[in-house]
Enzyme design. Structure first.
Site, mmCIF file in Angstrom:
data_model
loop_
_atom_site.group_PDB
_atom_site.id
_atom_site.type_symbol
_atom_site.label_atom_id
_atom_site.label_comp_id
_atom_site.label_asym_id
_atom_site.label_seq_id
_atom_site.Cartn_x
_atom_site.Cartn_y
_atom_site.Cartn_z
ATOM 1 N N LYS A 250 0.810 -1.214 0.000
ATOM 2 C CA LYS A 250 0.000 0.000 0.000
ATOM 3 C C LYS A 250 0.844 1.266 0.000
ATOM 4 C CE LYS A 250 -4.156 -1.643 2.147
ATOM 5 N NZ LYS A 250 -4.860 -1.832 3.376
HETATM 6 N N1 GLU Z 1 -8.524 -6.051 6.552
HETATM 7 C C1 GLU Z 1 -7.617 -6.998 5.991
HETATM 8 C C2 GLU Z 1 -6.703 -6.326 5.001
HETATM 9 O O1 GLU Z 1 -7.047 -5.286 4.461
HETATM 10 C C3 GLU Z 1 -8.289 -8.136 5.264
HETATM 11 C C4 GLU Z 1 -9.115 -8.920 6.158
HETATM 12 C C5 GLU Z 1 -9.745 -10.156 5.579
HETATM 13 O O2 GLU Z 1 -10.068 -10.190 4.388
HETATM 14 O O3 GLU Z 1 -9.961 -11.048 6.372
HETATM 15 O O4 GLU Z 1 -5.653 -6.858 4.734
#
Ligand code: GLU
Length: 322
Positions: free
Chosen positions: A251
């Site tokens: 990111k």
């Molecule tokens: N919030 C997590 C992320 O952006 C992904 C969570 C999930 O898909 O379980 O990496």
């Protein structure tokens, strides 16, 4: 009713890896005729920003992906922002505490870093915790409590196990792989592991499709499902997107973000085509839209290894290197 979800953390711009996960989770649900949920995982307020949240929604719409429930449109399991669901996590913590499955951990960041440097100390998400605080006496806990507020760790059982994954098969894990893990940080923030389990269960999610970097997390989460008496969803962990040099996209690397690609004039169909070809859904990276992929979608088509995206052709015909 089948229910899937995309659950991004709004801590930066979406990159092609996030887009791949969103596309595949969306295709899986649309093929099944189920409901798609968008949940924003913004528990860590120091890292999450409304700006990124808004940009994620814009990026998804631009890609041609929609959702039936989410922070913007609501739904029967609202709220869809984790920051507004704290009560549920505290309740789960209480259940785990009453079952004797939690213990306070006073290890500092420095302590944990030195564990990480020990040989074989690492799993995908960081150092395997050796259980330093697992058996402190009440007295020892009281002494440490005066100096530092603790994190809370979940005590893993002493048994081997496996994660049954629709894309990776049955993945075996030795007992205590990764060590007891944090469910609440020392600053009070609920960990991803706990929140994601509580929410996927509360939102009646039947299918979790996400990146393979989270497979080790799933091993942890299946223990939480069991301990909380919840039914776990079906899991599928999809290939990670890398560039030709094998580097995973991150990111923080703004040049490869979806919004940067969009601003440089790339069409969303070009990106969808590149992603679909890279993971094996279509033979060649031809421009296409998500809707056009629904009919022929099946998990069996998705290849096992990393999805390599070498370049994205721009409008001017010049490939943008990744
Ligand atoms: N919030 C997590 C992320 O952006 C992904 C969570 C999930 O898909 O379980 O990496």
């Amino acid at each position: 009713m089948d229910r899937g979800r995309f659950a991004p953390t709004p801590s930066g711009s979406m990159h092609l890896g996030n887009a791949m996960t969103a596309l595949l989770a969306w295709l899986q649900m649309r093929r099944l005729g189920g409901a798609m949920v968008l949940r924003i995982e913004d528990l860590d307020l120091a890292r999450s920003r409304p700006f990124w949240r808004d940009q994620i929604l814009t990026d998804l719409r631009w890609l041609g992906l929609d959702w039936d429930e989410g922070p913007d449109c609501g739904g029967p399991f609202a709220p869809y922002l984790q920051s507004e669901r704290q009560e549920r996590y505290r309740h789960a913590l209480q259940t785990l505490h009453q079952a004797g499955l939690l213990y306070p951990c006073y290890c500092s960041r420095k302590d944990l870093q030195s564990i990480g440097r020990a040989p074989h100390g690492l799993i995908a998400e960081g150092p395997a915790y050796p259980g330093t605080c697992a058996d402190l006496t009440d007295q020892e806990q009281r002494v440490r409590q005066r100096l530092k507020s603790p994190a809370l760790r979940f005590r893993l059982p002493d048994t081997d196990g496996e994660v049954d994954d629709a894309l990776c098969g049955a993945v075996q894990y030795p007992a205590r792989h990764g060590g007891d893990f944090v469910v609440q940080r020392a600053d009070g923030v609920i960990s991803y592991q706990l929140a994601v389990v509580v929410d996927d269960a509360a939102m009646d999610i039947t299918h979790v499709l996400r990146g393979r970097d989270l497979l080790d997390s799933t091993w942890r989460q299946v223990h939480l499902y069991k301990a909380l008496g919840l039914r776990s969803p079906a899991f599928a962990h999809s290939p990670l997107v890398t560039s030709t040099d094998g580097a995973r996209l991150s990111k923080s690397d703004g040049s490869r973000s979806l919004s940067a690609l969009r601003q440089s004039g790339v069409q969303s169909e070009t990106i969808i085509g590149a992603l679909a070809a890279a993971c094996g859904l279509i033979d060649r990276p031809e421009a296409t839209s998500p809707v056009d992929l629904i009919h022929s979608f099946s998990l069996e088509k998705i290849k096992q290894n990393n999805a390599i995206v070498t370049s994205i052709p721009s409008d001017g015909g010049h490939p943008l290197p990744l």
